[in-house]
Motif scaffolding. Structure first.
Motif, PDB file in Angstrom:
ATOM      1  N   MET A 193       0.833  -1.178   0.000  1.00 43.36           N
ATOM      2  CA  MET A 193       0.000   0.000   0.000  1.00 43.36           C
ATOM      3  C   MET A 193       0.879   1.243   0.000  1.00 43.36           C
ATOM      4  O   MET A 193       1.808   1.356   0.796  1.00 43.36           O
ATOM      5  CB  MET A 193      -0.914   0.003   1.224  1.00 43.36           C
ATOM      6  CG  MET A 193      -1.745   1.259   1.314  1.00 43.36           C
ATOM      7  SD  MET A 193      -2.813   1.355   2.766  1.00 43.36           S
ATOM      8  CE  MET A 193      -3.992   0.101   2.387  1.00 43.36           C
ATOM      9  N   LYS A 194       0.576   2.166  -0.900  1.00 49.38           N
ATOM     10  CA  LYS A 194       1.324   3.413  -0.976  1.00 49.38           C
ATOM     11  C   LYS A 194       0.887   4.348   0.141  1.00 49.38           C
ATOM     12  O   LYS A 194      -0.269   4.349   0.548  1.00 49.38           O
ATOM     13  CB  LYS A 194       1.044   4.120  -2.302  1.00 49.38           C
ATOM     14  CG  LYS A 194       1.573   3.409  -3.517  1.00 49.38           C
ATOM     15  CD  LYS A 194       1.231   4.197  -4.761  1.00 49.38           C
ATOM     16  CE  LYS A 194       1.630   3.430  -6.002  1.00 49.38           C
ATOM     17  NZ  LYS A 194       1.270   4.144  -7.218  1.00 49.38           N
ATOM     18  N   GLN A 195       1.823   5.150   0.606  1.00 51.32           N
ATOM     19  CA  GLN A 195       1.516   6.204   1.560  1.00 51.32           C
ATOM     20  C   GLN A 195       1.696   7.525   0.840  1.00 51.32           C
ATOM     21  O   GLN A 195       2.805   7.879   0.448  1.00 51.32           O
ATOM     22  CB  GLN A 195       2.417   6.116   2.780  1.00 51.32           C
ATOM     23  CG  GLN A 195       2.180   4.881   3.608  1.00 51.32           C
ATOM     24  CD  GLN A 195       3.075   4.846   4.836  1.00 51.32           C
ATOM     25  OE1 GLN A 195       4.122   5.502   4.880  1.00 51.32           O
ATOM     26  NE2 GLN A 195       2.664   4.095   5.834  1.00 51.32           N
ATOM     27  N   ILE A 196       0.592   8.221   0.663  1.00 50.07           N
ATOM     28  CA  ILE A 196       0.600   9.490  -0.065  1.00 50.07           C
ATOM     29  C   ILE A 196       0.385  10.624   0.925  1.00 50.07           C
ATOM     30  O   ILE A 196      -0.543  10.583   1.727  1.00 50.07           O
ATOM     31  CB  ILE A 196      -0.511   9.515  -1.138  1.00 50.07           C
ATOM     32  CG1 ILE A 196      -0.298   8.372  -2.134  1.00 50.07           C
ATOM     33  CG2 ILE A 196      -0.549  10.872  -1.830  1.00 50.07           C
ATOM     34  CD1 ILE A 196      -1.468   8.174  -3.079  1.00 50.07           C
ATOM     35  N   LYS A 197       1.252  11.615   0.837  1.00 53.67           N
ATOM     36  CA  LYS A 197       1.083  12.837   1.620  1.00 53.67           C
ATOM     37  C   LYS A 197       0.912  13.998   0.650  1.00 53.67           C
ATOM     38  O   LYS A 197       1.676  14.126  -0.303  1.00 53.67           O
ATOM     39  CB  LYS A 197       2.290  13.087   2.528  1.00 53.67           C
ATOM     40  CG  LYS A 197       2.417  12.072   3.641  1.00 53.67           C
ATOM     41  CD  LYS A 197       3.525  12.427   4.589  1.00 53.67           C
ATOM     42  CE  LYS A 197       3.604  11.388   5.697  1.00 53.67           C
ATOM     43  NZ  LYS A 197       4.569  11.762   6.722  1.00 53.67           N
ATOM     44  N   VAL A 198      -0.090  14.802   0.913  1.00 57.47           N
ATOM     45  CA  VAL A 198      -0.329  15.992   0.112  1.00 57.47           C
ATOM     46  C   VAL A 198       0.080  17.175   0.982  1.00 57.47           C
ATOM     47  O   VAL A 198      -0.547  17.456   2.005  1.00 57.47           O
ATOM     48  CB  VAL A 198      -1.817  16.111  -0.303  1.00 57.47           C
ATOM     49  CG1 VAL A 198      -2.004  17.275  -1.246  1.00 57.47           C
ATOM     50  CG2 VAL A 198      -2.306  14.814  -0.938  1.00 57.47           C
ATOM     51  N   LEU A 199       1.168  17.827   0.593  1.00 57.29           N
ATOM     52  CA  LEU A 199       1.674  18.976   1.352  1.00 57.29           C
ATOM     53  C   LEU A 199       0.947  20.217   0.865  1.00 57.29           C
ATOM     54  O   LEU A 199       1.001  20.546  -0.321  1.00 57.29           O
ATOM     55  CB  LEU A 199       3.182  19.124   1.149  1.00 57.29           C
ATOM     56  CG  LEU A 199       4.034  17.867   1.371  1.00 57.29           C
ATOM     57  CD1 LEU A 199       5.496  18.192   1.143  1.00 57.29           C
ATOM     58  CD2 LEU A 199       3.802  17.262   2.735  1.00 57.29           C
ATOM     59  N   VAL A 200       0.262  20.891   1.790  1.00 58.88           N
ATOM     60  CA  VAL A 200      -0.573  22.026   1.406  1.00 58.88           C
ATOM     61  C   VAL A 200      -0.422  23.189   2.383  1.00 58.88           C
ATOM     62  O   VAL A 200       0.051  23.026   3.500  1.00 58.88           O
ATOM     63  CB  VAL A 200      -2.068  21.625   1.336  1.00 58.88           C
ATOM     64  CG1 VAL A 200      -2.316  20.606   0.256  1.00 58.88           C
ATOM     65  CG2 VAL A 200      -2.569  21.114   2.670  1.00 58.88           C
ATOM     66  N   SER A 201      -0.871  24.352   1.916  1.00 62.51           N
ATOM     67  CA  SER A 201      -1.034  25.511   2.788  1.00 62.51           C
ATOM     68  C   SER A 201      -2.532  25.647   3.049  1.00 62.51           C
ATOM     69  O   SER A 201      -3.315  24.801   2.623  1.00 62.51           O
ATOM     70  CB  SER A 201      -0.481  26.771   2.120  1.00 62.51           C
ATOM     71  OG  SER A 201      -1.260  27.092   0.987  1.00 62.51           O
ATOM     72  N   SER A 202      -2.910  26.701   3.699  1.00 67.91           N
ATOM     73  CA  SER A 202      -4.325  26.873   4.033  1.00 67.91           C
ATOM     74  C   SER A 202      -5.147  27.518   2.917  1.00 67.91           C
ATOM     75  O   SER A 202      -6.351  27.664   3.054  1.00 67.91           O
ATOM     76  CB  SER A 202      -4.459  27.697   5.313  1.00 67.91           C
ATOM     77  OG  SER A 202      -3.873  28.969   5.110  1.00 67.91           O
ATOM     78  N   CYS A 203      -4.527  27.868   1.803  1.00 65.82           N
ATOM     79  CA  CYS A 203      -5.282  28.528   0.739  1.00 65.82           C
ATOM     80  C   CYS A 203      -6.261  27.556   0.079  1.00 65.82           C
ATOM     81  O   CYS A 203      -6.048  26.344   0.053  1.00 65.82           O
ATOM     82  CB  CYS A 203      -4.372  29.180  -0.294  1.00 65.82           C
ATOM     83  SG  CYS A 203      -3.736  28.074  -1.537  1.00 65.82           S
ATOM     84  N   ALA A 204      -7.318  28.083  -0.460  1.00 62.97           N
ATOM     85  CA  ALA A 204      -8.401  27.270  -1.028  1.00 62.97           C
ATOM     86  C   ALA A 204      -7.929  26.384  -2.171  1.00 62.97           C
ATOM     87  O   ALA A 204      -8.360  25.230  -2.291  1.00 62.97           O
ATOM     88  CB  ALA A 204      -9.533  28.167  -1.490  1.00 62.97           C
TER      89      ALA A 204
END
Length: 76
Positions: A1-12
């Motif tokens: 199983m892949k582990q995916i992380k989505v790195l984001v800021s608080s912008c929409a």
């Protein structure tokens, strides 16, 4: 199983990207867990200069906005 992380800021637009990643994984039955990371200290560990960014199994594989087709190619 892949582990995916989505790195984001608080912008929409970053939040929308995180939702798109989750939808692509679900709709294409990709065996993966998706985690949205918006803690700046954790994001900085990946040494990315622009957000959003996509991390699969600890490796940064994409930076910036992607459409559904591009995401599917990256995630498969």
């Amino acid at each position: 199983m892949k582990q995916i992380k989505v790195l984001v800021s608080s912008c929409a637009c970053n939040q929308k990207f995180a939702s798109l990643v989750e939808a692509v994984v679900k709709n294409n039955q990709i065996d993966a867990t998706v985690e949205k990371v918006d803690d700046i200290m954790e994001v900085m560990q990946y040494n990315v200069m622009s957000l959003p960014a996509l991390v699969i199994d600890g490796q940064v594989v994409a930076r910036g906005q992607k459409n559904e087709k591009e995401l599917l190619e990256i995630l498969k």
